[in-house]
Design a protein around this motif. Structure first.
Motif, mmCIF file in Angstrom:
data_model
loop_
_atom_site.group_PDB
_atom_site.id
_atom_site.type_symbol
_atom_site.label_atom_id
_atom_site.label_comp_id
_atom_site.label_asym_id
_atom_site.label_seq_id
_atom_site.Cartn_x
_atom_site.Cartn_y
_atom_site.Cartn_z
ATOM 1 N N ASP A 185 0.793 -1.233 0.000
ATOM 2 C CA ASP A 185 0.000 0.000 0.000
ATOM 3 C C ASP A 185 0.824 1.281 0.000
ATOM 4 O O ASP A 185 0.327 2.341 0.320
ATOM 5 N N GLN A 186 2.097 1.199 -0.390
ATOM 6 C CA GLN A 186 2.929 2.392 -0.558
ATOM 7 C C GLN A 186 3.167 2.581 -2.059
ATOM 8 O O GLN A 186 4.114 2.033 -2.630
ATOM 9 N N PRO A 187 2.327 3.336 -2.727
ATOM 10 C CA PRO A 187 2.346 3.387 -4.200
ATOM 11 C C PRO A 187 3.594 3.994 -4.808
ATOM 12 O O PRO A 187 3.868 3.777 -5.982
ATOM 13 N N LEU A 188 4.371 4.762 -4.041
ATOM 14 C CA LEU A 188 5.514 5.457 -4.631
ATOM 15 C C LEU A 188 6.845 4.755 -4.392
ATOM 16 O O LEU A 188 7.908 5.321 -4.663
ATOM 17 N N VAL A 189 6.804 3.527 -3.913
ATOM 18 C CA VAL A 189 8.027 2.721 -3.860
ATOM 19 C C VAL A 189 8.458 2.430 -5.295
ATOM 20 O O VAL A 189 7.643 2.042 -6.131
ATOM 21 N N SER A 190 9.743 2.622 -5.571
ATOM 22 C CA SER A 190 10.241 2.454 -6.943
ATOM 23 C C SER A 190 11.510 1.605 -6.951
ATOM 24 O O SER A 190 12.154 1.411 -5.914
ATOM 25 N N LEU A 191 11.882 1.156 -8.130
ATOM 26 C CA LEU A 191 13.137 0.441 -8.285
ATOM 27 C C LEU A 191 14.302 1.330 -7.857
ATOM 28 O O LEU A 191 15.248 0.871 -7.219
ATOM 29 N N GLY A 192 14.233 2.613 -8.186
ATOM 30 C CA GLY A 192 15.295 3.535 -7.810
ATOM 31 C C GLY A 192 15.505 3.583 -6.304
ATOM 32 O O GLY A 192 16.649 3.609 -5.820
ATOM 33 N N LEU A 193 14.410 3.613 -5.552
ATOM 34 C CA LEU A 193 14.514 3.616 -4.087
ATOM 35 C C LEU A 193 15.169 2.337 -3.597
ATOM 36 O O LEU A 193 16.078 2.368 -2.749
ATOM 37 N N ALA B 22 5.171 7.966 3.504
ATOM 38 C CA ALA B 22 4.047 8.309 4.385
ATOM 39 C C ALA B 22 2.714 8.147 3.667
ATOM 40 O O ALA B 22 1.665 8.070 4.311
ATOM 41 N N ILE B 23 2.751 8.103 2.333
ATOM 42 C CA ILE B 23 1.522 7.856 1.572
ATOM 43 C C ILE B 23 1.216 6.368 1.669
ATOM 44 O O ILE B 23 1.893 5.530 1.082
ATOM 45 N N ASP B 24 0.207 6.058 2.450
ATOM 46 C CA ASP B 24 -0.116 4.678 2.814
ATOM 47 C C ASP B 24 -1.619 4.513 2.632
ATOM 48 O O ASP B 24 -2.407 5.093 3.381
ATOM 49 N N LEU B 25 -2.032 3.776 1.612
ATOM 50 C CA LEU B 25 -3.444 3.724 1.241
ATOM 51 C C LEU B 25 -4.205 2.684 2.075
ATOM 52 O O LEU B 25 -4.371 1.545 1.669
ATOM 53 N N ASP B 26 -4.666 3.136 3.244
ATOM 54 C CA ASP B 26 -5.384 2.233 4.139
ATOM 55 C C ASP B 26 -6.896 2.406 4.100
ATOM 56 O O ASP B 26 -7.633 1.515 4.486
ATOM 57 N N SER B 27 -7.344 3.587 3.683
ATOM 58 C CA SER B 27 -8.780 3.864 3.724
ATOM 59 C C SER B 27 -9.220 4.543 2.430
ATOM 60 O O SER B 27 -8.390 4.986 1.629
ATOM 61 N N LYS B 28 -10.537 4.644 2.246
ATOM 62 C CA LYS B 28 -11.051 5.315 1.050
ATOM 63 C C LYS B 28 -10.622 6.782 1.029
ATOM 64 O O LYS B 28 -10.353 7.335 -0.026
ATOM 65 N N ARG B 29 -10.553 7.387 2.207
ATOM 66 C CA ARG B 29 -10.121 8.790 2.283
ATOM 67 C C ARG B 29 -8.661 8.917 1.842
ATOM 68 O O ARG B 29 -8.310 9.838 1.090
ATOM 69 N N ASP B 30 -7.802 7.996 2.289
ATOM 70 C CA ASP B 30 -6.404 7.992 1.843
ATOM 71 C C ASP B 30 -6.337 7.930 0.324
ATOM 72 O O ASP B 30 -5.550 8.633 -0.318
ATOM 73 N N LEU B 31 -7.158 7.062 -0.248
ATOM 74 C CA LEU B 31 -7.154 6.865 -1.697
ATOM 75 C C LEU B 31 -7.611 8.120 -2.422
ATOM 76 O O LEU B 31 -7.004 8.536 -3.421
ATOM 77 N N GLU B 32 -8.663 8.758 -1.912
ATOM 78 C CA GLU B 32 -9.173 9.973 -2.554
ATOM 79 C C GLU B 32 -8.116 11.076 -2.555
ATOM 80 O O GLU B 32 -7.887 11.748 -3.565
ATOM 81 N N LEU B 33 -7.463 11.243 -1.411
ATOM 82 C CA LEU B 33 -6.424 12.274 -1.317
ATOM 83 C C LEU B 33 -5.260 11.962 -2.251
ATOM 84 O O LEU B 33 -4.735 12.851 -2.927
ATOM 85 N N PHE B 34 -4.866 10.692 -2.290
ATOM 86 C CA PHE B 34 -3.749 10.306 -3.148
ATOM 87 C C PHE B 34 -4.095 10.512 -4.620
ATOM 88 O O PHE B 34 -3.266 10.983 -5.409
ATOM 89 N N GLN B 35 -5.313 10.175 -5.006
ATOM 90 C CA GLN B 35 -5.708 10.342 -6.402
ATOM 91 C C GLN B 35 -5.678 11.811 -6.809
ATOM 92 O O GLN B 35 -5.306 12.148 -7.933
ATOM 93 N N GLN B 36 -6.030 12.695 -5.877
ATOM 94 C CA GLN B 36 -5.977 14.134 -6.169
ATOM 95 C C GLN B 36 -4.527 14.570 -6.375
ATOM 96 O O GLN B 36 -4.198 15.277 -7.323
ATOM 97 N N VAL B 37 -3.650 14.137 -5.478
ATOM 98 C CA VAL B 37 -2.251 14.543 -5.535
ATOM 99 C C VAL B 37 -1.534 13.905 -6.730
ATOM 100 O O VAL B 37 -0.743 14.559 -7.425
#
Length: 200
Positions: free
Chosen positions: A106-114, A181-196
Motif C-alpha cells: 500500500d505504498q504506491p511510490l516505492v520504486s526500483l530507484g529507491l 508516508a503515503i499509505d493507502l489504508d482507507s477510502k479517504r487515503d485513496l481519494e487524497l492520493f488520487q488528487q495529488v
C-alpha cells in the motif's frame, strides 16, 4: 548480495469498503503489480508474495510473473503471521540468501530507484538493517541481514518489522523516503492520493 524479497499483501482492506487495495490502479497498474515488478527488477533473488484475504481476486494479477505465491490462513491475527509465512517460504527454498527485503503493497511510490539506493547505502555503510524514514518513523521498505531472521520470526500479532528496527537502531542505516508516508489504508487515503497523483 543475494536478496529474498517478501511482499506483504494479505490484508482484507476493511477500511476500503471491501475493495482489495492490492488491486487499486495507479498509472495503469495495480499497486500489487507495481511493487512486485519493482522487486523483480532488482534481479537479486527470489520474490515471495504473501496472500490472505481476497486471494481468488488477486492471484490472476500476478499469474504470469516468476514469483512464489504463499497463502497465510492466519492473516486476521496480524501482520507478523504474514511476515513469518513469507520468511518460511523464502528460507525453505533459498537458504543462501544474505538479506531479506520487506515491502508493503500500500505504498504506491516505492520504486526500483529507491530499492537500488537502499542496496547502495547498505554496501557503503555496512549496517545489518536499512530502513526508510518518513514522518517520525523508520519502517518499510526495509532490508535485514539474515542474522535478523530469527528475531523477525519471533514477532507476534500486529507487531511489524519496525519493532526490530527500533530495537537495533545502532545497526540501522536510514534512507529518507517522505513519500513512504503515503499509505493507502482507507477510502479517504485513496481519494487524497488520487488528487495529488494527478500532479505527479
Amino acid at each position: 548480495m543475494k536478496i529474498g524479497t517478501i511482499i506483504l499483501a494479505a490484508g482484507d482492506s476493511s477500511r476500503m469498503g471491501g475493495e482489495p487495495k492490492q488491486l487499486i490502479n495507479y498509472k495503469g497498474q495495480s499497486l500489487l503489480r507495481r511493487v512486485t515488478e519493482s522487486a523483480l527488477a532488482l534481479q537479486r533473488g527470489p520474490v515471495v508474495v504473501v496472500l490472505g484475504a481476497n486471494r481468488m481476486e488477486i492471484v490472476p494479477e500476478l499469474s504470469d510473473l516468476p514469483i512464489t505465491l504463499v497463502d497465510n490462513p492466519r492473516w486476521p491475527t496480524g501482520q507478523a503471521s504474514s511476515l513469518k509465512t513469507g520468511l518460511a517460504a523464502l528460507y525453505l527454498t533459498h537458504k543462501d540468501i544474505e538479506f531479506v527485503l520487506v515491502l508493503h503493497v500500500d505504498q504506491p511510490l516505492v520504486s526500483l530507484g529507491l530499492l537500488l539506493h537502499m542496496l547502495d547505502v547498505q554496501m557503503e555503510q555496512g549496517k545489518g538493517i536499512v530502513a526508510c524514514r518518513y514522518d517520525t518513523q523508520l519502517s518499510v521498505p526495509a532490508l535485514f541481514h539474515r542474522d535478523y531472521i530469527t528475531e523477525l520470526l519471533q514477532l507476534e500479532g500486529d507487531k511489524g518489522v519496525k519493532w526490530v528496527i527500533v530495537k537495533h537502531r545502532n545497526d540501522c542505516s536510514e534512507v529518507p523516503f517522505e513519500a513512504g508516508a503515503i499509505d493507502l489504508d482507507s477510502k479517504r487515503d485513496l481519494e487524497l492520493f488520487q488528487q495529488v497523483s494527478m500532479e505527479l
